[in-house]
Write a protein that holds these residues in place. Structure first.
Motif, PDB file in Angstrom:
ATOM      1  N   GLN A  33       0.851  -1.186   0.000  1.00  0.00           N
ATOM      2  CA  GLN A  33       0.000   0.000   0.000  1.00  0.00           C
ATOM      3  C   GLN A  33       0.886   1.235   0.000  1.00  0.00           C
ATOM      4  O   GLN A  33       1.793   1.347   0.822  1.00  0.00           O
ATOM      5  CB  GLN A  33      -0.913   0.012   1.218  1.00  0.00           C
ATOM      6  N   HIS A  37      -1.164   6.145  -3.802  1.00  0.00           N
ATOM      7  CA  HIS A  37      -1.778   5.274  -4.795  1.00  0.00           C
ATOM      8  C   HIS A  37      -2.642   4.171  -4.199  1.00  0.00           C
ATOM      9  O   HIS A  37      -3.305   3.455  -4.930  1.00  0.00           O
ATOM     10  CB  HIS A  37      -0.701   4.632  -5.690  1.00  0.00           C
ATOM     11  N   GLN A  40      -1.758  -1.859  -4.306  1.00  0.00           N
ATOM     12  CA  GLN A  40      -1.446  -2.394  -5.623  1.00  0.00           C
ATOM     13  C   GLN A  40      -1.207  -3.891  -5.450  1.00  0.00           C
ATOM     14  O   GLN A  40      -0.736  -4.321  -4.405  1.00  0.00           O
ATOM     15  CB  GLN A  40      -0.218  -1.713  -6.223  1.00  0.00           C
ATOM     16  N   THR A  81       1.585  -5.688 -12.276  1.00  0.00           N
ATOM     17  CA  THR A  81       1.064  -4.945 -11.140  1.00  0.00           C
ATOM     18  C   THR A  81      -0.302  -4.396 -11.515  1.00  0.00           C
ATOM     19  O   THR A  81      -0.462  -3.741 -12.546  1.00  0.00           O
ATOM     20  CB  THR A  81       2.004  -3.784 -10.760  1.00  0.00           C
ATOM     21  N   ASN A  83      -3.482  -2.006 -10.391  1.00  0.00           N
ATOM     22  CA  ASN A  83      -3.618  -0.792  -9.599  1.00  0.00           C
ATOM     23  C   ASN A  83      -5.022  -0.472  -9.118  1.00  0.00           C
ATOM     24  O   ASN A  83      -5.188   0.433  -8.315  1.00  0.00           O
ATOM     25  CB  ASN A  83      -3.101   0.406 -10.417  1.00  0.00           C
ATOM     26  N   SER A  84      -6.028  -1.173  -9.638  1.00  0.00           N
ATOM     27  CA  SER A  84      -7.391  -0.813  -9.252  1.00  0.00           C
ATOM     28  C   SER A  84      -8.324  -2.015  -9.331  1.00  0.00           C
ATOM     29  O   SER A  84      -8.032  -3.009 -10.001  1.00  0.00           O
ATOM     30  CB  SER A  84      -7.921   0.288 -10.167  1.00  0.00           C
TER      31      SER A  84
END
Length: 113
Positions: A33, A37, A40, A81, A83-84
């Motif tokens: 974390q 951002h 992830q 990776t 991200n959301s």
């Protein structure tokens, strides 16, 4: 469905494939974390193709939950990776910690070589 920020190391998700337009199963190796951002997911790709000689075959006893429907192979050199939550369609199952650690060690080997 498991919330994005509740996913953990060892979970297998159906996520956005960075190599194609369709999704694929991915193993979560880390969930860092970041202040700006958020969470992830560091993942490795999973394939049903066995022609990758360095791939790691998943056996039924590697799963903490139900096994994936087809014989599957982790590609420890193929990191992605996410991200959301939009990049994760669903939580599929999980691996036991020992197998997850083995896969993480293999991935670290590729990164550090």
């Amino acid at each position: 469905m498991t919330a994005f920020d509740e996913l953990k190391r060892g979970d297998i998700i159906w996520g956005t494939d960075p190599l194609s337009d369709k999704g694929r199963p991915m193993l979560v190796l880390g969930t860092p974390q970041f202040p700006n951002h958020g969470v992830q997911l560091i993942t490795v790709l999973i394939s049903t193709k066995a022609y990758h000689e360095e791939s790691l075959t998943l056996r039924d006893n590697d799963y903490e939950g139900d096994p994936l429907g087809e014989q599957s192979h982790v590609l420890p050199w193929s990191l992605a990776t996410l991200n959301s939550a939009a990049e994760v369609e669903l939580h599929m199952t999980s691996l036991i910690e020992e197998r997850t650690e083995d896969i993480a060690t293999q991935s670290i080997g590729y990164i550090s070589s």
